[in-house]
Design a protein around this motif. Sequence first.
Motif, mmCIF file in Angstrom:
data_model
loop_
_atom_site.group_PDB
_atom_site.id
_atom_site.type_symbol
_atom_site.label_atom_id
_atom_site.label_comp_id
_atom_site.label_asym_id
_atom_site.label_seq_id
_atom_site.Cartn_x
_atom_site.Cartn_y
_atom_site.Cartn_z
ATOM 1 N N GLY A 1 0.806 -1.223 0.000
ATOM 2 C CA GLY A 1 0.000 0.000 0.000
ATOM 3 C C GLY A 1 0.834 1.266 0.000
ATOM 4 N N ASN A 2 1.969 1.246 -0.660
ATOM 5 C CA ASN A 2 2.937 2.344 -0.617
ATOM 6 C C ASN A 2 2.344 3.628 -1.211
ATOM 7 N N ILE A 3 1.997 4.578 -0.349
ATOM 8 C CA ILE A 3 1.388 5.835 -0.795
ATOM 9 C C ILE A 3 2.407 6.689 -1.542
ATOM 10 N N GLY A 4 3.660 6.644 -1.094
ATOM 11 C CA GLY A 4 4.702 7.385 -1.783
ATOM 12 C C GLY A 4 4.841 6.959 -3.232
ATOM 13 N N ARG A 5 4.794 5.657 -3.501
ATOM 14 C CA ARG A 5 4.911 5.173 -4.879
ATOM 15 C C ARG A 5 3.717 5.629 -5.702
ATOM 16 N N ALA A 6 2.523 5.604 -5.109
ATOM 17 C CA ALA A 6 1.331 6.066 -5.826
ATOM 18 C C ALA A 6 1.465 7.545 -6.206
ATOM 19 N N ILE A 7 2.034 8.346 -5.310
ATOM 20 C CA ILE A 7 2.247 9.765 -5.609
ATOM 21 C C ILE A 7 3.235 9.921 -6.759
ATOM 22 N N GLU A 8 4.305 9.144 -6.745
ATOM 23 C CA GLU A 8 5.288 9.214 -7.826
ATOM 24 C C GLU A 8 4.637 8.912 -9.177
ATOM 25 N N ILE A 9 3.804 7.879 -9.209
ATOM 26 C CA ILE A 9 3.140 7.494 -10.459
ATOM 27 C C ILE A 9 2.165 8.588 -10.892
ATOM 28 N N GLY A 10 1.409 9.134 -9.941
ATOM 29 C CA GLY A 10 0.460 10.192 -10.258
ATOM 30 C C GLY A 10 1.134 11.446 -10.790
ATOM 31 N N ARG A 11 2.252 11.817 -10.183
ATOM 32 C CA ARG A 11 2.994 13.004 -10.661
ATOM 33 C C ARG A 11 3.418 12.817 -12.113
ATOM 34 N N ARG A 12 3.845 11.609 -12.435
ATOM 35 C CA ARG A 12 4.315 11.341 -13.796
ATOM 36 C C ARG A 12 3.153 11.367 -14.799
ATOM 37 N N VAL A 13 2.071 10.691 -14.473
ATOM 38 C CA VAL A 13 0.939 10.607 -15.401
ATOM 39 C C VAL A 13 0.296 11.981 -15.614
ATOM 40 N N PHE A 14 0.142 12.744 -14.535
ATOM 41 C CA PHE A 14 -0.519 14.046 -14.630
ATOM 42 C C PHE A 14 0.464 15.183 -14.924
ATOM 43 N N ASP A 15 1.746 14.824 -15.109
ATOM 44 C CA ASP A 15 2.777 15.812 -15.421
ATOM 45 C C ASP A 15 2.694 16.968 -14.425
ATOM 46 N N GLN A 16 2.764 16.608 -13.166
ATOM 47 C CA GLN A 16 2.496 17.547 -12.077
ATOM 48 C C GLN A 16 3.718 17.663 -11.180
ATOM 49 N N LYS A 17 4.149 18.890 -10.909
ATOM 50 C CA LYS A 17 5.341 19.100 -10.104
ATOM 51 C C LYS A 17 5.103 18.813 -8.635
ATOM 52 N N SER A 18 3.933 19.216 -8.121
ATOM 53 C CA SER A 18 3.649 19.085 -6.694
ATOM 54 C C SER A 18 2.262 18.503 -6.488
ATOM 55 N N VAL A 19 2.122 17.649 -5.468
ATOM 56 C CA VAL A 19 0.860 16.964 -5.199
ATOM 57 C C VAL A 19 0.329 17.357 -3.819
ATOM 58 N N PRO A 20 -0.839 17.989 -3.737
ATOM 59 C CA PRO A 20 -1.453 18.260 -2.434
ATOM 60 C C PRO A 20 -1.927 16.958 -1.782
ATOM 61 N N VAL A 21 -1.816 16.891 -0.468
ATOM 62 C CA VAL A 21 -2.266 15.728 0.310
ATOM 63 C C VAL A 21 -3.149 16.222 1.451
ATOM 64 N N ARG B 1 -8.583 26.376 -5.523
ATOM 65 C CA ARG B 1 -7.933 27.522 -6.167
ATOM 66 C C ARG B 1 -6.784 27.081 -7.067
ATOM 67 N N VAL B 2 -6.019 26.076 -6.621
ATOM 68 C CA VAL B 2 -4.811 25.700 -7.369
ATOM 69 C C VAL B 2 -5.044 24.536 -8.332
ATOM 70 N N HIS B 3 -6.264 23.998 -8.390
ATOM 71 C CA HIS B 3 -6.463 22.780 -9.184
ATOM 72 C C HIS B 3 -6.200 23.000 -10.668
ATOM 73 N N ASP B 4 -6.476 24.202 -11.177
ATOM 74 C CA ASP B 4 -6.252 24.468 -12.594
ATOM 75 C C ASP B 4 -4.914 25.164 -12.843
ATOM 76 N N GLN B 5 -4.047 25.121 -11.821
ATOM 77 C CA GLN B 5 -2.708 25.692 -11.950
ATOM 78 C C GLN B 5 -1.647 24.583 -11.934
ATOM 79 N N GLY B 6 -2.065 23.390 -12.356
ATOM 80 C CA GLY B 6 -1.123 22.276 -12.403
ATOM 81 C C GLY B 6 -1.099 21.432 -11.149
ATOM 82 N N HIS B 7 -2.165 21.513 -10.341
ATOM 83 C CA HIS B 7 -2.216 20.733 -9.104
ATOM 84 C C HIS B 7 -3.564 20.024 -8.966
ATOM 85 N N GLY B 8 -4.077 19.497 -10.084
ATOM 86 C CA GLY B 8 -5.394 18.856 -10.073
ATOM 87 C C GLY B 8 -5.397 17.433 -9.571
#
Length: 440
Positions: free
Chosen positions: A99-119, A223-230
């Motif tokens: 259940g590695n949440i860190g790995r899921a974040i890494e995959i999500g950042r890559r797929v969504f081409d996202q620099k930072s992920v809110p948690v 506020r930030v969802h359409d600024q690359g943090h969706g």
Amino acid sequence: MQNLLLSYYGDDLTGSTDVMEALELGGVPTVLFMRRPNQHLLERFSHCRAIGLSGTSRSETPQWMDENLAPAFEWLRGLGAAVCHYKICSTFDSSPAIGNIGRAIEIGRRVFDQKSVPVVVGAPQLKRYTAFGNLFAAFGGAYFRIDRHPVMSRHPVTPMNEADLLVHLSRQTNLESGLIDLAALQQHDLPQRVDQVLQNRAIVLFDVESRQTQTLVGEQIWRVHDQGHGFIVGSSGVEYALLAEWAGKGIASAHAAFTPPGPVDRLAVVSGSVSPTTEKQIRFALAHGFTGVQMDAMQLVSEGAGEAIERAVASGLASLAAGRSVILYTALGPEADRSAEIDHVEGARNRLGRALGTILRRLVVQQKLKRAVIAGGDTSSHALGQLSIDALTVRMPLPQSPGSPLCLAHGGGAIDGLEIALKGGQVGTDAYFETIRLGS
């Protein structure tokens, strides 16, 4: 799909229905698919403004995530929702191996081409709170730091031994993390602070310890969802935070009306949970007219599992035929936990879930039951797969014990139209099973 507010991937089934319940209560029509739907099935639910995809990643390895999460995220991204949420449990239980949440974040950042992920993890509605990065949760009327929680600190698969969530995440990923803490949330320049941390950290955790801070967090993540943090990671606290913002902006109605379905004469429950909460619920039900059938978990995952399944089905059918509701369970609380033995059998936990699903399907079909329950977060995802259901919608939310609504099944042949609840181990009042039977 047009006007889609949110898409999400649930890391287990009970968590997936938890999100669906929160959205429906907030006036956002939602459907949860058991697997990626074809276009015809998707169009059946074109009225929905939120779409979920149920998964099993909470109980899977990082290698499994590498193979399965990326395609799921790609499909969700293609739906074009304003926000995509990777839903995790509000107790954050996870590890580098499972259940590695860190790995899921890494995959999500890559797929969504996202620099930072809110948690966002805190959810006061579920009695989960984050304060200065530390997670707290209720149990038995008291509140505990998660690493001192009587249940989650001793979880049989992913015990939580660290309350600081960013420290916990640092064991699962090398991505740098930051925190928007309670003090920052009270500052007049909050938007600037949020932007700065998002600019400089790959993971940004937002504290939530009250409805007030939840509202502030919802305002910022929208506020930030359409600024690359969706792409966002978190518990159903994500939805509760966003719903407050959507209601304030008139995007969602903030409430929905549901007609209670009323009672059924018989209810079938299968349980693979070892939680003391579920233990209390089973004992309450047995004291109020339910028949109990104890099953041997090791027999259900062994080579002779077929015989154990047949015995369980026969016992369940006998009780139902006599007009009694029945609970078939593998454990009555932590004292009956056989995890150490089960974990010596490769794939045993998934196999146990499938066995319980097989038992439940036969009871439902042969006795033409209208309502059923599966108890156990890790169990439910694999058990429901045996029912061949295509999708779930909410039939009746349970705001008095949020996180495990009564759902309506779509597809599955003879299962179509079944009302079914998926209950996590820590969820619900003592009277949960009787509440589901009464349908009110």
